[in-house]
Design an enzyme around this catalytic site. Structure first.
Site, PDB file in Angstrom:
ATOM      1  N   CYS A  64       0.831  -1.200   0.000  1.00 39.41           N
ATOM      2  CA  CYS A  64       0.000   0.000   0.000  1.00 39.41           C
ATOM      3  C   CYS A  64       0.870   1.256   0.000  1.00 39.41           C
ATOM      4  CB  CYS A  64      -0.993  -0.052   1.155  1.00 39.41           C
ATOM      5  SG  CYS A  64      -2.457   0.943   0.811  1.00 39.41           S
ATOM      6  N   HIS A 109      -3.559  -4.890   0.523  1.00 42.92           N
ATOM      7  CA  HIS A 109      -2.961  -5.444   1.744  1.00 42.92           C
ATOM      8  C   HIS A 109      -3.045  -6.971   1.714  1.00 42.92           C
ATOM      9  CE1 HIS A 109      -2.433  -1.770   4.163  1.00 42.92           C
ATOM     10  NE2 HIS A 109      -3.480  -1.317   3.483  1.00 42.92           N
ATOM     11  N   GLU A 114      -1.571  -9.055   3.475  1.00 46.46           N
ATOM     12  CA  GLU A 114      -1.461  -9.676   4.815  1.00 46.46           C
ATOM     13  C   GLU A 114      -2.822 -10.076   5.384  1.00 46.46           C
ATOM     14  OE1 GLU A 114      -0.922  -6.508   4.073  1.00 46.46           O
ATOM     15  OE2 GLU A 114      -1.234  -5.131   5.750  1.00 46.46           O
TER      16      GLU A 114
HETATM   17  N1  GLN Z   1      -1.902   6.873   2.779  1.00 47.62           N
HETATM   18  C1  GLN Z   1      -2.017   6.103   1.587  1.00 47.62           C
HETATM   19  C2  GLN Z   1      -3.383   6.281   0.937  1.00 47.62           C
HETATM   20  O1  GLN Z   1      -4.308   6.717   1.560  1.00 47.62           O
HETATM   21  C3  GLN Z   1      -1.727   4.629   1.854  1.00 47.62           C
HETATM   22  C4  GLN Z   1      -2.711   3.980   2.756  1.00 47.62           C
HETATM   23  C5  GLN Z   1      -2.256   2.642   3.248  1.00 47.62           C
HETATM   24  O2  GLN Z   1      -1.080   2.317   3.205  1.00 47.62           O
HETATM   25  N2  GLN Z   1      -3.152   1.835   3.765  1.00 47.62           N
HETATM   26  O3  GLN Z   1      -3.560   5.968  -0.211  1.00 47.62           O
END
Ligand code: GLN
Length: 566
Positions: A387, A526, A528
């Protein structure tokens, strides 16, 4: 006496006493494991007494990780344990907070649903809680395990406890079961296990009207029969209902310990169900593999919440799972990104076989993470960006490979000349099948992309090799996206786009070419959240394998230098 119970589903309520952090979530999950191993179908639910409507906006420092389900619910991290320990699928209906309950009661009151009656905690709030619990019932679910957050004695928890107290009267003794987790400390100076805190917490519970049926006693050592007898006598439970919940090094051992203590037998006996003996071979093998590794690797996790491991719970577990197929112990070194500089990074990554930059929000520590990514790219250390980690890998590549100086995400620098990561105004919401418009001017900077989305993989890439599939579904939680205007300049310089949404609009995975780096991959989702001990996530498996290869190469080259020096 005939009961009014018409449901197929039976309910187990798990409460906790004495103090927090005794592992109530894991205990509930492990009960789920055992019942599934006996052939029953289970589901789980977490009821959290705090007023926040969901944990989505809560600080990970205070609350730990926000776990995301397929249907896009932002939930308590215990739901992660539930999904890792059982095959139950978690969704919006598996996590309720006091805030969510009150919110819905207040909405009903505003709509006039209560016809002008006085709206009260009992029965209106408690009825709402019971309705939330009863949503879990169905012919396909044999047992629903409901965990009440917090500790008995907290003011906030009272409506939940009152609701589950009523449920025994509603559903009957053989359809409800109260399991209470307490603490039995071992006092070294006295050389004794102390039962008083347990007695007090059960007394507290009984004052509310709940007599626990089973006590799980968290402790350092197995409780001897005389201690169990004493607890049974003072707490008014049967002796074989006092179960040792011994401390373990490996959380996946908990179901095995509970089984050894005959917990599952007692549960089905009290609920009056007949099942086969549990099949636990898979779990025994798993624990054996984890306890007998053939090799180990060290992964650096570069983050902001490194002081609180709960903030990266699923990530931690997914890394452990990644080592299971190759019987590799994965040591995790958490690095605080705010301490990273170009001078400190070589030493901080000394002896590290892989670098992982996880998800995150906010500007703090961003440049430190970029330094770590650059170091991993230039020194050919396996890199995995998740992410935010993927977004920063794109920024690093844009700045240092594609020469786009000051490239950034508009999250961190709204004035950047090269917004390689930005707030995409319109995007196709796969679950609602509608185009969503993000408004940059809303307070939180637009809506989040939440929950499972499809992604097509490009053949011949690291991603495709890992998954061995053409299409995958993964869970998202972010606002910002890869900016398609920069696709050409970045791919011309060697960035590979290996995963993309079916409509071709959203870049989901980027990586480096094999000739440029042994294993460098970033994903917008994600992974995970989908890793299971029995089904380790393919990207984590591939990352751990790359780290192993890096370690072997590192050791071989250091032997060579030693030989040359000799
Ligand atoms: N801050 C980034 C976004 O909002 C990544 C978010 C995250 O890593 N879950 O896109």
């Amino acid at each position: 006496m005939p009961r009014r119970h018409k449901l197929h589903t039976k309910f187990i309520f798990v409460t906790g006493g004495v103090l927090s952090s005794l592992g109530k979530g894991l205990a509930a999950a492990a009960i789920g494991t055992l019942l599934e191993a006996r052939g029953l179908t289970v589901t789980l639910q977490k009821l959290d007494p705090y007023i926040n409507v969901d944990p989505g906006t809560m600080n990970p420092f205070q609350h730990g990780e926000v776990y995301v389900t397929d249907d896009g619910a932002e939930t308590d991290l215990d739901l992660g344990h539930y999904e890792r320990f059982t095959s139950a699928k978690m969704s919006q209906k598996n996590n309720f907070t006091s805030g969510k309950i009150y919110y819905s009661v207040i909405m009903k009151e505003r709509r006039g649903d209560y016809l002008g009656g006085t709206v009260q905690i009992i029965p209106h709030i408690t009825d709402e809680i019971k309705a939330s619990i009863l949503q879990l019932a169905g012919n396909e679910i044999d047992i629903a395990i409901v965990e009440i957050g917090g500790t008995v004695g907290d003011i906030e928890g009272l409506p939940f406890l009152e609701a589950i107290r009523q449920m025994r009267a509603d559903l009957g003794r053989e359809n409800t079961l109260y399991i209470h987790l307490t603490y039995v400390p071992y006092i070294k100076t006295a050389g004794e296990l102390k039962t008083k805190p347990t007695q007090h917490s059960v007394k507290e519970l009984r004052a509310i009207g709940i007599q626990p049926d089973i006590l799980l006693c968290r402790t350092e050592r197995f409780l001897p029969p005389e201690v169990k007898r004493k607890i049974a006598l003072f707490c008014n439970v049967e002796e074989d209902a006092v179960i040792t919940a011994k401390d373990v090094d490996c959380i996946y051992e908990i179901p095995l310990i509970f089984h050894k203590e005959k917990l599952d037998e007692k549960i089905i006996d009290l609920l009056n169900i007949w099942t086969r003996e549990p099949r636990l071979k898979e779990w025994e093998d798993l624990v054996w593999r984890l306890k007998n590794p053939k090799q180990e690797v060290t992964i650096a996790v570069v983050g902001k919440y490194v002081h609180l491991k709960d903030s990266y719970k699923s990530l931690h577990e997914a890394l452990v799972h990644g080592g299971i197929p190759s019987r590799t112990k994965v040591n995790i070194r958490y690095l605080d990104s705010e301490e990273i500089t170009t001078d400190s990074i070589p030493q901080m990554l000394e002896g590290v076989d892989g670098v992982l930059v996880p998800g995150g929000f906010g500007t703090r520590g961003i440049e430190g993470k970029i330094i770590a990514i650059r170091y991993a790219r230039e020194h050919r250390i396996p890199f995995f960006g998740i992410c935010l980690g993927m977004q920063l890998a794109v920024i690093e590549f844009a700045r240092h490979v594609a020469g786009l100086e000051k490239a950034n995400s508009t999250e961190f620098d709204p004035e950047t000349p090269y917004p390689v990561i930005y707030l995409m105004r319109e995007w196709f919401n796969y679950r609602t099948q509608k185009v969503e418009v993000r408004d940059e001017h809303t307070e939180k900077g637009g809506t989040m992309r939440l929950g499972a989305y499809p992604c097509r993989l490009v053949e011949g890439t690291l991603a495709h090799q890992a998954y061995q599939k053409d299409e995958i579904f993964e869970r998202h939680r972010h606002r910002y996206e890869f900016n398609n205007e920069f696709r050409d300049v970045l791919t011309e310089k060697g960035l590979v786009i290996s995963g993309i949404s079916p409509d071709g609009e959203l870049v989901e995975i980027v990586e480096l070419r094999p000739e440029d780096h042994p294993w460098f991959l970033g994903c917008q989702f994600h992974p995970e959240f989908r890793s299971r001990p029995m089904e380790p996530h393919p990207l984590f498996v591939a990352f751990v394998e790359a780290a192993l290869a890096h370690k072997q190469a590192r050791e071989a080259s250091s032997e060579e230098t030693q030989e040359q020096a000799a």
